[in-house]
Design a protein around this motif. Sequence first.
Motif, PDB file in Angstrom:
ATOM      1  N   TRP A 197       0.802  -1.229   0.000  1.00  0.00           N
ATOM      2  CA  TRP A 197       0.000   0.000   0.000  1.00  0.00           C
ATOM      3  C   TRP A 197       0.832   1.276   0.000  1.00  0.00           C
ATOM      4  O   TRP A 197       0.297   2.348  -0.245  1.00  0.00           O
ATOM      5  CB  TRP A 197      -0.959   0.024   1.194  1.00  0.00           C
ATOM      6  CG  TRP A 197      -0.299  -0.235   2.509  1.00  0.00           C
ATOM      7  CD1 TRP A 197       0.302   0.674   3.328  1.00  0.00           C
ATOM      8  CD2 TRP A 197      -0.141  -1.496   3.150  1.00  0.00           C
ATOM      9  NE1 TRP A 197       0.826   0.064   4.426  1.00  0.00           N
ATOM     10  CE2 TRP A 197       0.560  -1.276   4.355  1.00  0.00           C
ATOM     11  CE3 TRP A 197      -0.533  -2.796   2.827  1.00  0.00           C
ATOM     12  CZ2 TRP A 197       0.887  -2.310   5.222  1.00  0.00           C
ATOM     13  CZ3 TRP A 197      -0.211  -3.816   3.697  1.00  0.00           C
ATOM     14  CH2 TRP A 197       0.482  -3.570   4.878  1.00  0.00           C
ATOM     15  N   ALA A 198       2.129   1.163   0.248  1.00  0.00           N
ATOM     16  CA  ALA A 198       2.984   2.362   0.208  1.00  0.00           C
ATOM     17  C   ALA A 198       4.310   2.017  -0.441  1.00  0.00           C
ATOM     18  O   ALA A 198       5.377   2.197   0.160  1.00  0.00           O
ATOM     19  CB  ALA A 198       3.179   2.919   1.609  1.00  0.00           C
ATOM     20  N   PRO A 199       4.279   1.525  -1.694  1.00  0.00           N
ATOM     21  CA  PRO A 199       5.524   1.077  -2.337  1.00  0.00           C
ATOM     22  C   PRO A 199       6.547   2.184  -2.512  1.00  0.00           C
ATOM     23  O   PRO A 199       7.752   1.937  -2.402  1.00  0.00           O
ATOM     24  CB  PRO A 199       5.051   0.528  -3.686  1.00  0.00           C
ATOM     25  CG  PRO A 199       3.733   1.182  -3.924  1.00  0.00           C
ATOM     26  CD  PRO A 199       3.105   1.339  -2.573  1.00  0.00           C
ATOM     27  N   SER A 200       6.082   3.404  -2.776  1.00  0.00           N
ATOM     28  CA  SER A 200       7.039   4.491  -2.983  1.00  0.00           C
ATOM     29  C   SER A 200       7.813   4.797  -1.705  1.00  0.00           C
ATOM     30  O   SER A 200       9.004   5.145  -1.754  1.00  0.00           O
ATOM     31  CB  SER A 200       6.320   5.747  -3.478  1.00  0.00           C
ATOM     32  OG  SER A 200       5.339   6.173  -2.549  1.00  0.00           O
ATOM     33  N   SER A 201       7.159   4.648  -0.549  1.00  0.00           N
ATOM     34  CA  SER A 201       7.847   4.875   0.724  1.00  0.00           C
ATOM     35  C   SER A 201       8.936   3.829   0.941  1.00  0.00           C
ATOM     36  O   SER A 201      10.032   4.147   1.422  1.00  0.00           O
ATOM     37  CB  SER A 201       6.851   4.825   1.884  1.00  0.00           C
ATOM     38  OG  SER A 201       5.915   5.877   1.795  1.00  0.00           O
ATOM     39  N   VAL A 202       8.642   2.600   0.574  1.00  0.00           N
ATOM     40  CA  VAL A 202       9.638   1.532   0.714  1.00  0.00           C
ATOM     41  C   VAL A 202      10.780   1.743  -0.267  1.00  0.00           C
ATOM     42  O   VAL A 202      11.961   1.591   0.089  1.00  0.00           O
ATOM     43  CB  VAL A 202       8.988   0.152   0.503  1.00  0.00           C
ATOM     44  CG1 VAL A 202      10.053  -0.951   0.542  1.00  0.00           C
ATOM     45  CG2 VAL A 202       7.923  -0.098   1.570  1.00  0.00           C
ATOM     46  N   ARG A 218      16.708  -7.691   0.335  1.00  0.00           N
ATOM     47  CA  ARG A 218      16.147  -8.734  -0.529  1.00  0.00           C
ATOM     48  C   ARG A 218      14.629  -8.846  -0.347  1.00  0.00           C
ATOM     49  O   ARG A 218      13.878  -8.937  -1.323  1.00  0.00           O
ATOM     50  CB  ARG A 218      16.824 -10.066  -0.234  1.00  0.00           C
ATOM     51  CG  ARG A 218      16.316 -11.219  -1.091  1.00  0.00           C
ATOM     52  CD  ARG A 218      17.217 -12.424  -0.987  1.00  0.00           C
ATOM     53  NE  ARG A 218      17.330 -12.924   0.377  1.00  0.00           N
ATOM     54  CZ  ARG A 218      18.436 -12.851   1.114  1.00  0.00           C
ATOM     55  NH1 ARG A 218      19.533 -12.295   0.627  1.00  0.00           N
ATOM     56  NH2 ARG A 218      18.450 -13.345   2.343  1.00  0.00           N
ATOM     57  N   GLU A 219      14.166  -8.834   0.920  1.00  0.00           N
ATOM     58  CA  GLU A 219      12.734  -8.946   1.163  1.00  0.00           C
ATOM     59  C   GLU A 219      11.983  -7.713   0.653  1.00  0.00           C
ATOM     60  O   GLU A 219      10.889  -7.828   0.083  1.00  0.00           O
ATOM     61  CB  GLU A 219      12.462  -9.150   2.656  1.00  0.00           C
ATOM     62  CG  GLU A 219      12.979 -10.448   3.216  1.00  0.00           C
ATOM     63  CD  GLU A 219      12.328 -11.667   2.590  1.00  0.00           C
ATOM     64  OE1 GLU A 219      11.195 -11.561   2.094  1.00  0.00           O
ATOM     65  OE2 GLU A 219      12.957 -12.743   2.598  1.00  0.00           O
ATOM     66  N   ALA A 220      12.555  -6.539   0.857  1.00  0.00           N
ATOM     67  CA  ALA A 220      11.910  -5.313   0.383  1.00  0.00           C
ATOM     68  C   ALA A 220      11.786  -5.315  -1.135  1.00  0.00           C
ATOM     69  O   ALA A 220      10.735  -4.965  -1.694  1.00  0.00           O
ATOM     70  CB  ALA A 220      12.701  -4.093   0.855  1.00  0.00           C
ATOM     71  N   ILE A 221      12.843  -5.714  -1.813  1.00  0.00           N
ATOM     72  CA  ILE A 221      12.835  -5.730  -3.284  1.00  0.00           C
ATOM     73  C   ILE A 221      11.838  -6.763  -3.801  1.00  0.00           C
ATOM     74  O   ILE A 221      11.166  -6.533  -4.816  1.00  0.00           O
ATOM     75  CB  ILE A 221      14.258  -5.994  -3.813  1.00  0.00           C
ATOM     76  CG1 ILE A 221      15.128  -4.753  -3.543  1.00  0.00           C
ATOM     77  CG2 ILE A 221      14.231  -6.306  -5.309  1.00  0.00           C
ATOM     78  CD1 ILE A 221      16.581  -4.939  -3.894  1.00  0.00           C
ATOM     79  N   LEU A 224       8.541  -5.058  -3.657  1.00  0.00           N
ATOM     80  CA  LEU A 224       8.430  -4.054  -4.705  1.00  0.00           C
ATOM     81  C   LEU A 224       8.230  -4.707  -6.070  1.00  0.00           C
ATOM     82  O   LEU A 224       7.413  -4.250  -6.877  1.00  0.00           O
ATOM     83  CB  LEU A 224       9.680  -3.178  -4.721  1.00  0.00           C
ATOM     84  CG  LEU A 224       9.846  -2.246  -3.510  1.00  0.00           C
ATOM     85  CD1 LEU A 224      11.256  -1.660  -3.481  1.00  0.00           C
ATOM     86  CD2 LEU A 224       8.803  -1.130  -3.551  1.00  0.00           C
ATOM     87  N   ALA A 225       8.963  -5.786  -6.333  1.00  0.00           N
ATOM     88  CA  ALA A 225       8.824  -6.485  -7.606  1.00  0.00           C
ATOM     89  C   ALA A 225       7.433  -7.074  -7.751  1.00  0.00           C
ATOM     90  O   ALA A 225       6.836  -7.041  -8.835  1.00  0.00           O
ATOM     91  CB  ALA A 225       9.874  -7.582  -7.717  1.00  0.00           C
ATOM     92  N   ARG A 226       6.907  -7.589  -6.657  1.00  0.00           N
ATOM     93  CA  ARG A 226       5.553  -8.128  -6.679  1.00  0.00           C
ATOM     94  C   ARG A 226       4.539  -7.042  -7.020  1.00  0.00           C
ATOM     95  O   ARG A 226       3.606  -7.261  -7.802  1.00  0.00           O
ATOM     96  CB  ARG A 226       5.227  -8.732  -5.308  1.00  0.00           C
ATOM     97  CG  ARG A 226       3.823  -9.308  -5.177  1.00  0.00           C
ATOM     98  CD  ARG A 226       3.589  -9.749  -3.741  1.00  0.00           C
ATOM     99  NE  ARG A 226       3.765  -8.639  -2.806  1.00  0.00           N
ATOM    100  CZ  ARG A 226       3.861  -8.786  -1.487  1.00  0.00           C
ATOM    101  NH1 ARG A 226       3.855  -9.993  -0.957  1.00  0.00           N
ATOM    102  NH2 ARG A 226       3.995  -7.733  -0.702  1.00  0.00           N
ATOM    103  N   ALA A 231       0.831  -4.392 -10.775  1.00  0.00           N
ATOM    104  CA  ALA A 231       0.380  -3.186 -11.487  1.00  0.00           C
ATOM    105  C   ALA A 231       0.336  -3.417 -12.979  1.00  0.00           C
ATOM    106  O   ALA A 231      -0.571  -2.973 -13.685  1.00  0.00           O
ATOM    107  CB  ALA A 231       1.297  -2.025 -11.131  1.00  0.00           C
ATOM    108  N   ARG A 232       1.342  -4.116 -13.493  1.00  0.00           N
ATOM    109  CA  ARG A 232       1.391  -4.368 -14.925  1.00  0.00           C
ATOM    110  C   ARG A 232       0.272  -5.280 -15.391  1.00  0.00           C
ATOM    111  O   ARG A 232      -0.307  -5.082 -16.442  1.00  0.00           O
ATOM    112  CB  ARG A 232       2.752  -4.977 -15.284  1.00  0.00           C
ATOM    113  CG  ARG A 232       3.906  -3.964 -15.232  1.00  0.00           C
ATOM    114  CD  ARG A 232       5.236  -4.655 -15.479  1.00  0.00           C
ATOM    115  NE  ARG A 232       6.317  -3.687 -15.509  1.00  0.00           N
ATOM    116  CZ  ARG A 232       7.612  -4.019 -15.562  1.00  0.00           C
ATOM    117  NH1 ARG A 232       7.973  -5.297 -15.570  1.00  0.00           N
ATOM    118  NH2 ARG A 232       8.527  -3.064 -15.580  1.00  0.00           N
ATOM    119  N   THR A 233      -0.059  -6.289 -14.586  1.00  0.00           N
ATOM    120  CA  THR A 233      -1.076  -7.237 -14.989  1.00  0.00           C
ATOM    121  C   THR A 233      -2.490  -6.680 -14.820  1.00  0.00           C
ATOM    122  O   THR A 233      -3.423  -7.120 -15.504  1.00  0.00           O
ATOM    123  CB  THR A 233      -0.959  -8.545 -14.185  1.00  0.00           C
ATOM    124  OG1 THR A 233      -1.042  -8.251 -12.781  1.00  0.00           O
ATOM    125  CG2 THR A 233       0.351  -9.234 -14.489  1.00  0.00           C
TER     126      THR A 233
END
Length: 238
Positions: A197-202, A218-221, A224-226, A231-233
Amino acid sequence: MTTSVWVEATVRALQPLADPARAAPMAAYMKGIAPFLGIGTPDRRKALRVAWKGLPAPSESTLVNASTALWNMEEREYQYAACDLLARHSRLLSSAFVATPTQDLLTTKPWWDTVDSLGSAVVSPVVARDRALVELMWAWLDSGNTWLIRAAIQHQRGRGDQTNVPLLLRMCDRFAADREFFIAKAIGWALRDVTAWAPSSVQDFVDDHPDLSPVARREAIRGLARGIWSARTTGSSW
């Protein structure tokens, strides 16, 4: 009297399910923190639901005494049962319960399994009801104890979009470069949750902390990748 009823019902429910063939590998998986009866989580919880059905409603003092008694028993499933009991009655727990007995439970025979279970059963729901307890979370961060630090960093997990993101990030900032695995993992999971819900903050946090431990990064990325994939799908955007 009520305390013994809960403890005795728990013992009667779990002892017949003991499986020595499973106990040894379960103890090994948890690095020998305690011996095990050899009971899996679904079987344990099913047995406890039946055993506890119809018992007299516990008071908070009963929950203090019962959880402490179960914690002091040898096999790990009794510590798990204490967590199950507290989760079942979390609405009865006052703010004081987080300091006593929860702080003691977190630091007695501590490992990630019970620390995280107490976080879900007690720390997160009770702190959510009483924001003044955030001061205790900061005290845990200052304690130098890995498990109290882990519990404090994770104290807002499970709150979804009600998470206090700025507070969480300030807590993560304190230990961003820490290489202690269980602290780094807690930061990583907390950041990964927030990406929903706050990807830009992360993303900003990751960018601003080049010294962030590899485990946490690694967990944060991953989170973010998820989010990018989602978003793309779906055709949505951050």
